[in-house]
Scaffold this motif. Structure first.
Motif, PDB file in Angstrom:
ATOM      1  N   UNK A   1       0.766  -1.243   0.043  1.00 19.80           N
ATOM      2  CA  UNK A   1       0.107  -0.123   0.055  1.00 19.80           C
ATOM      3  C   UNK A   1       0.610   1.138   0.142  1.00 19.80           C
ATOM      4  N   UNK A   2       0.274   2.351  -0.571  1.00 16.11           N
ATOM      5  CA  UNK A   2       0.975   3.710  -0.377  1.00 16.11           C
ATOM      6  C   UNK A   2       0.075   4.740  -0.146  1.00 16.11           C
ATOM      7  N   UNK A   3       0.438   5.872   0.112  1.00 14.54           N
ATOM      8  CA  UNK A   3      -0.586   7.151   0.362  1.00 14.54           C
ATOM      9  C   UNK A   3      -0.736   7.854  -1.000  1.00 14.54           C
ATOM     10  N   UNK A   4      -1.621   8.503  -1.224  1.00 11.64           N
ATOM     11  CA  UNK A   4      -1.999   9.263  -2.230  1.00 11.64           C
ATOM     12  C   UNK A   4      -2.722  10.477  -1.855  1.00 11.64           C
ATOM     13  N   UNK A   5      -1.973  11.545  -1.901  1.00 13.37           N
ATOM     14  CA  UNK A   5      -2.615  13.052  -1.549  1.00 13.37           C
ATOM     15  C   UNK A   5      -2.854  13.830  -2.457  1.00 13.37           C
ATOM     16  N   UNK A   6      -4.055  14.465  -2.710  1.00 14.53           N
ATOM     17  CA  UNK A   6      -4.342  15.283  -3.747  1.00 14.53           C
ATOM     18  C   UNK A   6      -4.610  16.930  -3.158  1.00 14.53           C
ATOM     19  N   UNK A   7      -4.155  17.950  -3.931  1.00 18.02           N
ATOM     20  CA  UNK A   7      -4.234  19.089  -3.246  1.00 18.02           C
ATOM     21  C   UNK A   7      -5.095  19.776  -4.428  1.00 18.02           C
TER      22      UNK A   7
ATOM     23  N   UNK B   1      -6.260  23.074  -6.046  1.00 13.59           N
ATOM     24  CA  UNK B   1      -6.287  24.485  -6.171  1.00 13.59           C
ATOM     25  C   UNK B   1      -6.530  25.329  -7.394  1.00 13.59           C
ATOM     26  N   UNK B   2      -7.621  25.727  -7.428  1.00  9.76           N
ATOM     27  CA  UNK B   2      -8.318  26.360  -8.535  1.00  9.76           C
ATOM     28  C   UNK B   2      -8.429  25.588  -9.565  1.00  9.76           C
ATOM     29  N   UNK B   3      -7.645  25.865 -10.566  1.00 11.63           N
ATOM     30  CA  UNK B   3      -7.728  25.057 -12.009  1.00 11.63           C
ATOM     31  C   UNK B   3      -6.681  23.652 -11.886  1.00 11.63           C
ATOM     32  N   UNK B   4      -5.839  23.741 -10.888  1.00 16.05           N
ATOM     33  CA  UNK B   4      -4.952  22.688 -10.841  1.00 16.05           C
ATOM     34  C   UNK B   4      -5.076  21.634  -9.806  1.00 16.05           C
ATOM     35  N   UNK B   5      -4.293  20.820  -9.967  1.00 14.47           N
ATOM     36  CA  UNK B   5      -4.382  19.469  -8.831  1.00 14.47           C
ATOM     37  C   UNK B   5      -3.202  18.869  -8.722  1.00 14.47           C
ATOM     38  N   UNK B   6      -2.519  19.336  -7.451  1.00 13.71           N
ATOM     39  CA  UNK B   6      -1.310  18.399  -7.173  1.00 13.71           C
ATOM     40  C   UNK B   6      -1.580  17.031  -6.891  1.00 13.71           C
ATOM     41  N   UNK B   7      -0.518  16.218  -7.219  1.00 17.43           N
ATOM     42  CA  UNK B   7      -0.814  14.756  -6.668  1.00 17.43           C
ATOM     43  C   UNK B   7       0.689  14.350  -5.895  1.00 17.43           C
ATOM     44  N   UNK B   8       0.474  13.684  -4.948  1.00 14.08           N
ATOM     45  CA  UNK B   8       1.688  13.056  -4.171  1.00 14.08           C
ATOM     46  C   UNK B   8       1.522  11.661  -3.756  1.00 14.08           C
ATOM     47  N   UNK B   9       2.136  10.939  -4.220  1.00  9.48           N
ATOM     48  CA  UNK B   9       2.296   9.502  -3.863  1.00  9.48           C
ATOM     49  C   UNK B   9       3.459   9.020  -3.079  1.00  9.48           C
ATOM     50  N   UNK B  10       3.297   8.422  -1.992  1.00  6.01           N
ATOM     51  CA  UNK B  10       4.755   8.042  -1.237  1.00  6.01           C
ATOM     52  C   UNK B  10       4.514   6.851  -0.227  1.00  6.01           C
ATOM     53  N   UNK B  11       5.599   6.239  -0.015  1.00  4.52           N
ATOM     54  CA  UNK B  11       5.438   5.168   0.959  1.00  4.52           C
ATOM     55  C   UNK B  11       5.806   6.024   2.339  1.00  4.52           C
ATOM     56  N   UNK B  12       5.390   5.034   3.536  1.00  9.41           N
ATOM     57  CA  UNK B  12       5.599   5.425   4.713  1.00  9.41           C
ATOM     58  C   UNK B  12       5.970   4.131   5.637  1.00  9.41           C
TER      59      UNK B  12
END
Length: 257
Positions: free
Chosen positions: A1-7, A9-20
């Motif tokens: 498994x891993x974590x997926x975080x979406x931000x 922000x207006x017309x944009x979306x930041x995507x971060x995927x990472x292991x912990x």
């Protein structure tokens, strides 16, 4: 498994995927500890600050809004950070009253830059006010004004603003604000969505959902300086309507207006 975080922000979306430590593939091993020198950490902190500021700007400002540069005439230069703060406070108070007369609510983000001789400010604000009116309200010198484009992703502006804080941030003799920037209280925060993905790894090249396109040069792969685990990062921007797409999209890549 891993974590997926979406931000969002207006017309944009930041995507971060990472292991912990808790969420990782059994085959994923933690990298050796990185020597966190003060200089390395300074770069990491500055990069993160630019990322956070970009999300704030993307969420709250759009095409037609302003990037203002508030400068001083030589004879009216602020002699110290306290004087500069007072000048800015009076300016913001007058701007709020002026916007209110126009049935608008002032929104802003401000950074301070201490040059070789004098202080000046960079400010992102919602538009709708004539440049000559802003010049009159400031009153201490020339006001530079640049209008934001319709790209919706103001990464270059955010990086530039953070760069201006290098000489003043953490310098007790030059710091105007306790933080890298100050802002109005009516700004919206980016929406954050965190999910746990039940998969051993992510795509080598991410796929954008319908209605969005990935900004190619935003894709990053690597090992986190903080956790030592692999991560992937990229940004997406909303696809404009057909008329806009015809003007600004070539080879499925969106270009600024």
């Amino acid at each position: 498994m891993y974590l997926k975080k979406k931000y969002f922000a207006g017309l944009t979306v930041d995507v971060e995927m990472y292991h912990t430590t808790k969420y990782k593939n059994k085959k994923v091993t933690r990298a050796a500890k990185i020597n966190r020198t003060p200089e390395n950490m300074k770069k990491v902190n500055e990069r993160n600050a630019a990322k956070n500021l970009r999300r704030i700007i993307n969420t709250n400002f759009t095409a037609g809004d302003y990037h203002l540069i508030l400068t001083y005439r030589p004879e009216e230069r602020a002699l110290n950070p306290e004087d500069a703060r007072n000048d800015l406070k009076r300016f913001l108070d007058r701007m709020r009253r002026h916007y209110k007369k126009l049935d608008k609510e002032l929104k802003y983000v401000v950074v301070a830059e201490y040059g070789k001789v004098s202080m000046h400010f960079h400010m992102v604000a919602n538009g709708g006010v004539l440049p000559e009116e802003i010049n009159k309200i400031w009153g201490h010198g020339r006001v530079g004004l640049r209008v934001l484009d319709d790209s919706g992703d103001y990464i270059k502006l955010a990086e530039y603003l953070i760069k201006q804080t290098r000489k003043t941030y953490n310098d007790p003799e030059k710091a105007v604000f306790k933080k890298r920037w100050c802002s109005s209280r009516n700004l919206k925060k980016p929406e954050v969505e965190t999910s746990i993905v039940k998969a051993s790894s992510w795509r080598q090249y991410p796929k954008a959902p319908k209605g969005y396109m990935i900004i190619p040069d935003s894709i990053e792969y690597g090992v986190s300086d903080i956790t030592g685990y692999p991560y992937q990062y990229y940004r997406m921007v909303k696809i404009p309507d057909k008329k806009e797409k015809k003007r600004h999209v070539k080879n499925n890549i969106r270009h600024p207006a």
